[in-house]
Design a protein around this motif. Structure first.
Motif, PDB file in Angstrom:
ATOM      1  N   CYS A  80       0.722  -1.262  -0.043  1.00  7.21           N
ATOM      2  CA  CYS A  80       0.014   0.097   0.201  1.00  7.21           C
ATOM      3  C   CYS A  80       0.988   1.406   0.011  1.00  7.21           C
ATOM      4  CB  CYS A  80      -0.839  -0.020   1.233  1.00  7.21           C
ATOM      5  SG  CYS A  80      -1.804   1.564   1.544  1.00  7.21           S
ATOM      6  N   VAL A  81       0.629   2.212  -1.101  1.00  6.22           N
ATOM      7  CA  VAL A  81       1.513   3.219  -1.125  1.00  6.22           C
ATOM      8  C   VAL A  81       0.652   4.616  -0.868  1.00  6.22           C
ATOM      9  CG1 VAL A  81       2.928   4.605  -2.659  1.00  6.22           C
ATOM     10  CG2 VAL A  81       3.202   2.184  -2.718  1.00  6.22           C
ATOM     11  N   TYR A  82       0.842   5.399   0.067  1.00  9.05           N
ATOM     12  CA  TYR A  82       0.043   6.516   0.465  1.00  9.05           C
ATOM     13  C   TYR A  82       0.843   7.904  -0.063  1.00  9.05           C
ATOM     14  CZ  TYR A  82       2.592   6.839   4.731  1.00  9.05           C
ATOM     15  OH  TYR A  82       3.939   7.136   5.394  1.00  9.05           O
ATOM     16  N   MET A  83       0.232   8.977  -0.342  1.00 13.78           N
ATOM     17  CA  MET A  83       0.910  10.293  -1.101  1.00 13.78           C
ATOM     18  C   MET A  83      -0.144  11.204  -0.899  1.00 13.78           C
ATOM     19  SD  MET A  83       0.783   9.138  -5.039  1.00 13.78           S
ATOM     20  CE  MET A  83       0.804   7.359  -4.132  1.00 13.78           C
ATOM     21  N   GLN A  84       0.266  12.474  -1.004  1.00 17.40           N
ATOM     22  CA  GLN A  84      -0.523  13.693  -1.222  1.00 17.40           C
ATOM     23  C   GLN A  84      -0.692  13.478  -2.844  1.00 17.40           C
ATOM     24  OE1 GLN A  84       1.020  18.150  -1.721  1.00 17.40           O
ATOM     25  NE2 GLN A  84       0.032  17.862   0.427  1.00 17.40           N
ATOM     26  N   ASN A  85      -1.534  14.059  -3.291  1.00 14.83           N
ATOM     27  CA  ASN A  85      -1.845  14.038  -4.963  1.00 14.83           C
ATOM     28  C   ASN A  85      -0.708  14.657  -5.628  1.00 14.83           C
ATOM     29  OD1 ASN A  85      -2.921  16.540  -3.887  1.00 14.83           O
ATOM     30  ND2 ASN A  85      -4.699  16.330  -5.670  1.00 14.83           N
ATOM     31  N   SER A  86       0.181  15.647  -5.031  1.00 15.79           N
ATOM     32  CA  SER A  86       1.226  16.071  -5.644  1.00 15.79           C
ATOM     33  C   SER A  86       2.169  15.171  -5.801  1.00 15.79           C
ATOM     34  CB  SER A  86       2.172  17.383  -4.983  1.00 15.79           C
ATOM     35  OG  SER A  86       2.061  16.746  -3.864  1.00 15.79           O
ATOM     36  N   GLY A  87       2.355  14.111  -4.806  1.00 14.50           N
ATOM     37  CA  GLY A  87       3.238  13.112  -5.221  1.00 14.50           C
ATOM     38  C   GLY A  87       2.932  12.110  -6.314  1.00 14.50           C
ATOM     39  N   ILE A  88       1.911  12.271  -7.031  1.00 10.34           N
ATOM     40  CA  ILE A  88       1.438  11.495  -8.264  1.00 10.34           C
ATOM     41  C   ILE A  88       2.707  11.632  -9.073  1.00 10.34           C
ATOM     42  CG2 ILE A  88       0.082  11.054 -10.134  1.00 10.34           C
ATOM     43  CD1 ILE A  88      -2.273  11.607  -8.335  1.00 10.34           C
ATOM     44  N   GLY A  89       3.206  12.949  -9.162  1.00  9.40           N
ATOM     45  CA  GLY A  89       4.433  13.534 -10.086  1.00  9.40           C
ATOM     46  C   GLY A  89       5.599  12.816  -9.807  1.00  9.40           C
ATOM     47  N   ASN A  90       5.761  12.374  -8.559  1.00 10.85           N
ATOM     48  CA  ASN A  90       7.048  11.333  -8.217  1.00 10.85           C
ATOM     49  C   ASN A  90       6.876   9.947  -8.596  1.00 10.85           C
ATOM     50  OD1 ASN A  90       8.681  13.513  -7.490  1.00 10.85           O
ATOM     51  ND2 ASN A  90       8.065  13.205  -5.307  1.00 10.85           N
ATOM     52  N   ILE A  91       5.523   9.432  -8.843  1.00 12.65           N
ATOM     53  CA  ILE A  91       5.288   7.969  -9.054  1.00 12.65           C
ATOM     54  C   ILE A  91       5.185   7.822 -10.481  1.00 12.65           C
ATOM     55  CG2 ILE A  91       4.269   7.779  -6.598  1.00 12.65           C
ATOM     56  CD1 ILE A  91       1.704   6.907  -8.409  1.00 12.65           C
ATOM     57  N   VAL A  92       5.038   8.712 -11.298  1.00 12.45           N
ATOM     58  CA  VAL A  92       4.635   8.525 -12.800  1.00 12.45           C
ATOM     59  C   VAL A  92       5.778   7.548 -13.389  1.00 12.45           C
ATOM     60  CG1 VAL A  92       4.581   9.452 -15.048  1.00 12.45           C
ATOM     61  CG2 VAL A  92       3.315  10.491 -13.059  1.00 12.45           C
ATOM     62  N   ASN A  93       7.127   7.778 -13.050  1.00 14.60           N
ATOM     63  CA  ASN A  93       8.275   7.021 -13.668  1.00 14.60           C
ATOM     64  C   ASN A  93       8.054   5.671 -13.465  1.00 14.60           C
ATOM     65  OD1 ASN A  93      11.273   6.481 -13.496  1.00 14.60           O
ATOM     66  ND2 ASN A  93      10.526   6.509 -15.339  1.00 14.60           N
ATOM     67  N   PRO A  94       8.195   5.079 -12.097  1.00 17.55           N
ATOM     68  CA  PRO A  94       8.290   3.802 -11.653  1.00 17.55           C
ATOM     69  C   PRO A  94       6.617   3.146 -12.005  1.00 17.55           C
ATOM     70  CG  PRO A  94       8.265   5.076  -9.781  1.00 17.55           C
ATOM     71  CD  PRO A  94       8.453   6.006 -10.900  1.00 17.55           C
ATOM     72  N   ILE A  95       5.734   3.705 -11.796  1.00 19.82           N
ATOM     73  CA  ILE A  95       4.611   3.283 -12.495  1.00 19.82           C
ATOM     74  C   ILE A  95       4.467   2.961 -13.922  1.00 19.82           C
ATOM     75  CG2 ILE A  95       2.013   3.656 -12.824  1.00 19.82           C
ATOM     76  CD1 ILE A  95       2.423   2.948  -9.873  1.00 19.82           C
ATOM     77  N   THR A  96       4.561   3.817 -14.728  1.00 15.10           N
ATOM     78  CA  THR A  96       4.695   3.729 -16.234  1.00 15.10           C
ATOM     79  C   THR A  96       5.651   2.831 -16.810  1.00 15.10           C
ATOM     80  OG1 THR A  96       6.063   5.786 -16.684  1.00 15.10           O
ATOM     81  CG2 THR A  96       3.507   5.978 -16.732  1.00 15.10           C
ATOM     82  N   SER A  97       6.906   2.917 -16.314  1.00 18.42           N
ATOM     83  CA  SER A  97       8.082   2.298 -16.737  1.00 18.42           C
ATOM     84  C   SER A  97       8.266   0.878 -15.974  1.00 18.42           C
ATOM     85  CB  SER A  97       9.275   2.954 -16.731  1.00 18.42           C
ATOM     86  OG  SER A  97       9.181   4.190 -17.455  1.00 18.42           O
ATOM     87  N   LEU A  98       7.526   0.587 -14.965  1.00 17.95           N
ATOM     88  CA  LEU A  98       7.910  -0.690 -14.183  1.00 17.95           C
ATOM     89  C   LEU A  98       6.655  -1.562 -13.806  1.00 17.95           C
ATOM     90  CD1 LEU A  98      10.889   0.168 -11.596  1.00 17.95           C
ATOM     91  CD2 LEU A  98      10.875  -1.354 -13.441  1.00 17.95           C
TER      92      LEU A  98
END
Ligand SMILES: Cc1ncc(C[n+]2csc(CCOP(=O)(O)OP(=O)(O)O)c2C)c(N)n1
Length: 379
Positions: free
Chosen positions: A67-85
């Motif tokens: 389970c990964v939690y974040m403020q929505n601004s953190g979506i910016g930081n997850i885009v790469n490991p989500i899209t590329s992995l």
């Protein structure tokens, strides 16, 4: 409304054991619960992308989703490991995302949350992450159904997000976090601003540091045209400061950083060490916590940022924890023409009635740019 403990239990019930993320004020009650819970493995990571990576490791070694939690601004930081992995076009790694929704359309919030708030849903859709929204009206029955749906996506090796609005989690006794230091951040900022000459400019980091710098600047200088507030883009204040400092070699640029923000993009310290700017003073206000969003620990514990700066190539670094030491160091530092780093160990505290900038970010930007130009022209 739901108690955090109950919410955590429902998530545990779908077989999740690992909880990781970066704290957020919308999720403060939940973060407190994760910090208290003995039966879960909980980690505060340096950035949200790292929490996704941790969940990838969890899955690879246990077959269980994290389970990964974040403020929505953190979506910016997850885009790469989500899209590329993690995305099913690559490895297909399941995980449950909890996203605190700042800047929800139609609700009053700070300008830095407005755009991300508006595009949060469409970003998730673009990332092909199915999601549900949880708000004050969401019942236990609703949540159970939503988590059954989430489980189906997880079993299908996909991610699922719960977008959490303010008001979903029931307000309860919140943890007040403490550390061993007594100097307040506001006092440290006052001392720093008072010690600087009238040519100096300041770049402050995301959160209450910027709000305090704004207020102190107003009190001490009667305005705030010499400060640039990094209201979003957490972790980038020092690089912005370096970008400015490199162009204005005759002016001193102070970066007022937070330990959480510095950790978030710590690799930049090595870059700044190499840049070796003689007119930049990088100050880390270290409370070992994410004070601005509720005081939760950063996860780095009693880490020496002073030592880290020296190892990264700064030519001078010091660590202080009292007003006297801070004043002394500042007197020393302003005489130096060196790449300087100062760690200030401060308490976890802020004033309830702390104000917010009255101008728009655009207005503040214009004022700052005019000031930098005027100070350069004077040279
Ligand atoms: C990418 C991103 N994640 C999370 C946040 C939410 N956030 C705003 S300020 C803050 C805490 C910053 O901590 P630190 O730099 O240590 O400063 P402090 O608040 O302790 O003074 C967090 C987590 C954010 N703005 N951006």
């Amino acid at each position: 409304m739901m108690k955090a403990k109950k919410f955590t239990k429902y998530i545990k019930d779908i077989g999740i054991e690992l909880y990781a993320g970066v704290p957020d004020s919308t999720l403060k009650i939940l973060c407190d619960d994760f910090n208290k819970e003995k039966e879960i493995r909980h980690y505060t990571t340096a950035d949200e992308g790292a929490a996704v990576a941790l969940a990838i490791g969890e899955y690879l070694s246990s077959g269980k989703a994290g389970c990964v939690y974040m403020q929505n601004s953190g979506i910016g930081n997850i885009v790469n490991p989500i899209t590329s992995l993690a995305h099913s076009d690559v490895y297909g790694i399941p995980m449950l995302l909890l996203v605190g929704w700042r800047g929800e359309p139609g609700k009053k919030d700070e300008p830095q949350h407005k755009f991300m708030g508006k595009i949060t849903e469409s970003l998730l859709r673009e990332l092909e992450i199915a999601y549900s929204i949880l708000d004050a009206q969401t019942t236990e029955e609703d949540l159970k159904n939503i988590l059954t749906m989430a489980k189906k996506h997880i079993d299908d090796h996909r991610q699922y997000a719960l977008v959490i609005k303010k008001g979903f989690l029931e307000n309860e006794d919140q943890i007040t976090y403490k550390n061993a230091y007594s100097l307040s951040r506001e006092e440290a900022i006052r001392i720093i601003l008072e010690s600087a000459d009238d040519q100096s400019c300041f770049v402050s980091t995301t959160g209450k540091i910027s709000r305090e710098v704004y207020e102190q600047s107003q009190k001490i200088y009667g305005g705030h045209e010499r400060i640039f507030m990094t209201v979003g883009g957490m972790g980038y204040a020092s690089i912005i400061a370096a970008g400015i400092a490199a162009n204005v070699p005759n002016q001193r640029i102070y970066c007022l950083d937070g330990d959480g923000a510095l950790l978030m993009h710590m690799g930049n310290l090595a870059f700044l060490g190499q840049m070796s700017l003689k007119n930049m003073i990088h100050i880390c206000l270290n409370n070992e916590a994410h004070e601005s969003v509720g005081g939760m620990p950063t996860g780095a514990g009693n880490f020496s940022y002073e030592q880290l700066a020296l190892d990264s190539g700064y030519s001078y670094a010091a660590r202080v924890d009292s007003s006297e030491e801070l004043k002394q160091e500042l007197r020393k530092i302003v005489k130096k023409q060196e790449n300087v780093f100062l760690e200030v160990q401060i308490a976890i505290s802020s004033r309830e009635d702390l104000g917010r900038p009255k101008e728009t970010p655009g207005e503040n930007k214009e004022q700052f740019m005019e000031t930098v130009k005027r100070l350069q022209d004077k040279e």
